[in-house]
Design a protein around this motif. Structure first.
Motif, PDB file in Angstrom:
ATOM      1  N   LEU A   1       0.842  -1.210   0.000  1.00  0.00           N
ATOM      2  CA  LEU A   1       0.000   0.000   0.000  1.00  0.00           C
ATOM      3  C   LEU A   1       0.873   1.255   0.000  1.00  0.00           C
ATOM      4  O   LEU A   1       0.641   2.192  -0.763  1.00  0.00           O
ATOM      5  CB  LEU A   1      -0.913  -0.017   1.233  1.00  0.00           C
ATOM      6  CG  LEU A   1      -2.147   0.880   1.285  1.00  0.00           C
ATOM      7  CD1 LEU A   1      -3.014   0.484   2.473  1.00  0.00           C
ATOM      8  CD2 LEU A   1      -1.838   2.341   1.382  1.00  0.00           C
ATOM      9  N   LEU A   2       1.914   1.242   0.845  1.00  0.00           N
ATOM     10  CA  LEU A   2       2.774   2.429   0.955  1.00  0.00           C
ATOM     11  C   LEU A   2       3.629   2.615  -0.295  1.00  0.00           C
ATOM     12  O   LEU A   2       3.917   3.740  -0.692  1.00  0.00           O
ATOM     13  CB  LEU A   2       3.675   2.309   2.191  1.00  0.00           C
ATOM     14  CG  LEU A   2       2.938   2.413   3.526  1.00  0.00           C
ATOM     15  CD1 LEU A   2       3.848   2.005   4.681  1.00  0.00           C
ATOM     16  CD2 LEU A   2       2.413   3.829   3.750  1.00  0.00           C
TER      17      LEU A   2
ATOM     18  N   TYR B   1      -2.265  -0.710  -5.458  1.00  0.00           N
ATOM     19  CA  TYR B   1      -2.762  -1.542  -4.356  1.00  0.00           C
ATOM     20  C   TYR B   1      -4.290  -1.515  -4.319  1.00  0.00           C
ATOM     21  O   TYR B   1      -4.944  -2.561  -4.277  1.00  0.00           O
ATOM     22  CB  TYR B   1      -2.183  -1.022  -3.030  1.00  0.00           C
ATOM     23  CG  TYR B   1      -2.796  -1.656  -1.796  1.00  0.00           C
ATOM     24  CD1 TYR B   1      -2.308  -2.857  -1.285  1.00  0.00           C
ATOM     25  CD2 TYR B   1      -3.861  -1.039  -1.134  1.00  0.00           C
ATOM     26  CE1 TYR B   1      -2.874  -3.433  -0.150  1.00  0.00           C
ATOM     27  CE2 TYR B   1      -4.429  -1.607   0.000  1.00  0.00           C
ATOM     28  CZ  TYR B   1      -3.934  -2.806   0.484  1.00  0.00           C
ATOM     29  OH  TYR B   1      -4.498  -3.364   1.601  1.00  0.00           O
ATOM     30  N   PHE B   2      -4.865  -0.323  -4.386  1.00  0.00           N
ATOM     31  CA  PHE B   2      -6.327  -0.236  -4.283  1.00  0.00           C
ATOM     32  C   PHE B   2      -7.025  -0.680  -5.569  1.00  0.00           C
ATOM     33  O   PHE B   2      -8.149  -1.165  -5.524  1.00  0.00           O
ATOM     34  CB  PHE B   2      -6.754   1.171  -3.872  1.00  0.00           C
ATOM     35  CG  PHE B   2      -6.615   1.405  -2.397  1.00  0.00           C
ATOM     36  CD1 PHE B   2      -7.395   0.705  -1.488  1.00  0.00           C
ATOM     37  CD2 PHE B   2      -5.691   2.305  -1.901  1.00  0.00           C
ATOM     38  CE1 PHE B   2      -7.259   0.893  -0.120  1.00  0.00           C
ATOM     39  CE2 PHE B   2      -5.541   2.503  -0.535  1.00  0.00           C
ATOM     40  CZ  PHE B   2      -6.333   1.797   0.354  1.00  0.00           C
TER      41      PHE B   2
ATOM     42  N   PRO C   1       0.094   3.145  -3.649  1.00  0.00           N
ATOM     43  CA  PRO C   1      -1.304   3.091  -3.198  1.00  0.00           C
ATOM     44  C   PRO C   1      -2.301   2.912  -4.344  1.00  0.00           C
ATOM     45  O   PRO C   1      -3.285   2.184  -4.194  1.00  0.00           O
ATOM     46  CB  PRO C   1      -1.508   4.454  -2.527  1.00  0.00           C
ATOM     47  CG  PRO C   1      -0.148   4.969  -2.226  1.00  0.00           C
ATOM     48  CD  PRO C   1       0.767   4.387  -3.242  1.00  0.00           C
ATOM     49  N   GLY C   2      -2.036   3.541  -5.477  1.00  0.00           N
ATOM     50  CA  GLY C   2      -2.970   3.461  -6.612  1.00  0.00           C
ATOM     51  C   GLY C   2      -3.140   2.028  -7.089  1.00  0.00           C
ATOM     52  O   GLY C   2      -4.259   1.532  -7.257  1.00  0.00           O
TER      53      GLY C   2
END
Lengths: 250, 52
Positions: free
Chosen positions: B20-21, B27-28, B24-25
């Motif tokens: 995520l870190l 990951y989501f 983030p784009g």
């Protein structure tokens, strides 16, 4: 289920045949001819279409409604999983790490930075529609809120909220009262001190990043179109902002 | 009920946090896709068991 579908499929031609047979048999039995036969055939055909067609239309509508309901249920379940599993769980884990390192300032500051990244990314990616932007405005002294971080559409926030201006007073008061703000359409109902013009968004919400005792700032989420954000998103944003406040308060 | 120990526990959460870190784009985007597929599967199973 397959057997029931087959029965439903077979029942349609049976219904059409039965309805047609009814008026054909009637015409034959009554030995109709000429105009009477023509009128009987035409009337029978129209009535058959109505008798079979109307239930089929109703069935189609019911099927469409069920499909829509299934889609809504599917989206709600997916959103729930996204918020809980993919956003809140890593954030809660991170807050746990911050709590574990309460005495080590340097570690804590780094983890607080990570919590800010996670909250802004989650707010922009998980809530509302696509192409949202989440921004964090942090208190710089008691009278100013300055933009410090953002995630989403590639456009950094520039607004500074200063006490003594209408919008600065308004936002700082919101923060002091720990209240939130949802503006569904800035064109139709702008908040006090709103200046139309260079803003690239049409709807936004703002939530306090604060614990009961300490205020850190305000998180905003904005979208390009009316309807990109809903009151449900406001509730979730409040949770994210509160958790960020807990992380920052450590 | 299926138990999948590879998708829970601190090690798994830490791995997800790192992803995520890092991005983030992405990951989501992946999480959204998987959540959608999972929800569709679960809903279908529930509808079948409810006799629809």
């Amino acid at each position: 289920m397959a057997a029931r579908d087959r029965i439903v499929r077979l029942s349609r031609p049976v219904a059409v045949t039965a309805a047609t047979a009814a008026w054909v048999v009637g015409a034959v039995v009554n030995d109709l001819q000429g105009l009477a036969l023509g009128a009987s055939l035409a009337g029978g055909a129209v009535l058959t279409v109505l008798a079979v067609g109307l239930p089929m239309i109703a069935e189609r509508r019911a099927r469409d409604r069920a499909a829509s309901a299934e889609q809504v249920a599917e989206e709600a379940a997916a959103r729930m999983q996204l918020v809980l599993d993919d956003a809140l769980e890593p954030l809660a884990y991170l807050i746990g790490r911050i709590a574990d390192r309460a005495g080590r300032r340097r570690d804590v500051r780094e983890l607080q930075g990570q919590a800010t990244v996670v909250v802004l990314a989650a707010a922009a990616e998980v809530l509302g529609a696509q192409r949202l932007r989440a921004c964090l405005f942090t208190l710089a002294g008691p009278n100013r809120l300055v933009p410090t971080a953002f995630h989403g559409r590639a456009e950094a926030p520039r607004t500074v909220f200063t006490r003594g201006t209408p919008r600065g007073d308004y936002v700082l008061e919101l923060l002091a009262r720990r209240e939130d703000l949802f503006c569904p359409d800035v064109a139709a109902d702008p908040p006090p001190g709103w200046q139309p013009g260079g803003h690239q968004y049409r709807t936004f919400l703002a939530v306090p990043v604060a614990t009961e005792q300490r205020a850190f700032g305000v998180m905003t989420i904005d979208g390009l179109h009316v309807g990109d954000l809903t009151p449900d998103d406001l509730s979730a944003a409040r949770v994210f902002a509160r958790l960020l406040a807990v992380a920052l308060a450590a | 009920m299926d138990v999948d120990s590879s998708s829970n526990g601190d090690a798994a959460t830490q791995r997800r946090l790192t992803q995520l870190l890092r991005d983030p784009g992405s990951y989501f985007a992946r999480a959204r896709r998987e959540a959608q597929e999972h929800a569709r599967r679960m809903l279908r199973e529930r509808l079948v068991s409810a006799g629809r």
